[in-house]
Design a protein around this motif. Sequence first.
Motif, PDB file in Angstrom:
ATOM      1  N   GLN A 123     -28.729 -47.574 -27.305  1.00  0.00           N
ATOM      2  CA  GLN A 123     -29.001 -47.573 -25.906  1.00  0.00           C
ATOM      3  C   GLN A 123     -28.602 -46.324 -25.427  1.00  0.00           C
ATOM      4  OE1 GLN A 123     -31.109 -50.100 -24.312  1.00  0.00           O
ATOM      5  NE2 GLN A 123     -30.898 -50.697 -26.429  1.00  0.00           N
ATOM      6  N   ARG A 124     -29.648 -45.331 -24.894  1.00  0.00           N
ATOM      7  CA  ARG A 124     -29.463 -43.901 -24.262  1.00  0.00           C
ATOM      8  C   ARG A 124     -28.660 -44.289 -23.034  1.00  0.00           C
ATOM      9  NH1 ARG A 124     -32.377 -38.968 -24.495  1.00  0.00           N
ATOM     10  NH2 ARG A 124     -33.806 -40.089 -25.740  1.00  0.00           N
ATOM     11  N   VAL A 125     -27.378 -43.572 -22.883  1.00  0.00           N
ATOM     12  CA  VAL A 125     -26.521 -43.619 -21.734  1.00  0.00           C
ATOM     13  C   VAL A 125     -26.823 -42.331 -20.631  1.00  0.00           C
ATOM     14  CG1 VAL A 125     -24.173 -43.603 -20.720  1.00  0.00           C
ATOM     15  CG2 VAL A 125     -24.696 -44.775 -23.163  1.00  0.00           C
ATOM     16  N   GLY A 126     -27.212 -41.309 -21.315  1.00  0.00           N
ATOM     17  CA  GLY A 126     -27.204 -39.992 -20.159  1.00  0.00           C
ATOM     18  C   GLY A 126     -27.121 -39.036 -21.091  1.00  0.00           C
ATOM     19  N   GLU A 127     -27.616 -37.880 -20.480  1.00  0.00           N
ATOM     20  CA  GLU A 127     -27.500 -36.609 -20.986  1.00  0.00           C
ATOM     21  C   GLU A 127     -26.735 -35.438 -19.973  1.00  0.00           C
ATOM     22  OE1 GLU A 127     -30.833 -32.996 -21.167  1.00  0.00           O
ATOM     23  OE2 GLU A 127     -31.619 -35.031 -21.569  1.00  0.00           O
ATOM     24  N   THR A 176     -29.804 -33.091 -27.471  1.00  0.00           N
ATOM     25  CA  THR A 176     -30.881 -33.644 -26.722  1.00  0.00           C
ATOM     26  C   THR A 176     -32.272 -33.031 -27.625  1.00  0.00           C
ATOM     27  OG1 THR A 176     -29.495 -33.712 -24.846  1.00  0.00           O
ATOM     28  CG2 THR A 176     -31.803 -33.680 -24.408  1.00  0.00           C
ATOM     29  N   GLY A 177     -32.996 -33.891 -27.572  1.00  0.00           N
ATOM     30  CA  GLY A 177     -34.492 -33.237 -28.377  1.00  0.00           C
ATOM     31  C   GLY A 177     -34.333 -33.359 -29.714  1.00  0.00           C
ATOM     32  N   SER A 178     -33.392 -33.752 -30.256  1.00  0.00           N
ATOM     33  CA  SER A 178     -33.186 -33.788 -31.801  1.00  0.00           C
ATOM     34  C   SER A 178     -33.819 -34.873 -32.437  1.00  0.00           C
ATOM     35  CB  SER A 178     -31.745 -33.892 -32.348  1.00  0.00           C
ATOM     36  OG  SER A 178     -31.113 -35.006 -31.861  1.00  0.00           O
ATOM     37  N   ASP A 179     -34.175 -34.846 -33.545  1.00  0.00           N
ATOM     38  CA  ASP A 179     -34.934 -36.241 -34.606  1.00  0.00           C
ATOM     39  C   ASP A 179     -34.075 -37.263 -34.245  1.00  0.00           C
ATOM     40  OD1 ASP A 179     -37.123 -34.566 -35.134  1.00  0.00           O
ATOM     41  OD2 ASP A 179     -36.475 -34.232 -37.151  1.00  0.00           O
TER      42      ASP A 179
END
Length: 186
Positions: free
Chosen positions: A149-153, A135-138
Amino acid sequence: MSGAARVRMLSADEVTAYVEPLADVLIDCVEGGAAVSFMLPIARHRAIEFWERAARSLACGERVLLIAEHFDGQVVGTVQLITSFPENQPHRADVSKMLVRRDARRQGVAASLLAAVEEVAREAAKSVLVLDTATGSDAERLYERAGWQRVGEIPNCGFTPEGRLCGTTFFHKLLSPVHVNAELDL
């Protein structure tokens, strides 16, 4: 593909010959802070063992391995497609271990590797791809730009190489539809 590197698939036999340069890429990424399953200090023998296991998995047909090389032959990046899943998921694959040397970043290498691994997945009749990244990476921005598509964290899911907790963000991408076996009642 970037003019700085060419992307190609390695056979199981070739991976054996590329263990050392692949270990160099892995070590460079981990030393640069990439949260890719390894902690600092990363011992060279551990990086080599990782690639030797990957070669065995490739030989069994469980994965595909792509590399990005500068035209002088230096390996600057790699990505894997994990294709071995249960029989109810023949259309799925995971993108894994997207690694680009620090000195080759921001040159289109990762985007070229991602486009190539997606094409390999299409050719293998895979229509659902999944991956995760810190999370938060380039890498998050790369995947979003490429239509993932982002699914979740999941917060605090793993550790950075330095030992700090970090979150993991999951993504998916739907590719062209797969041909469904007529015997299945879907």
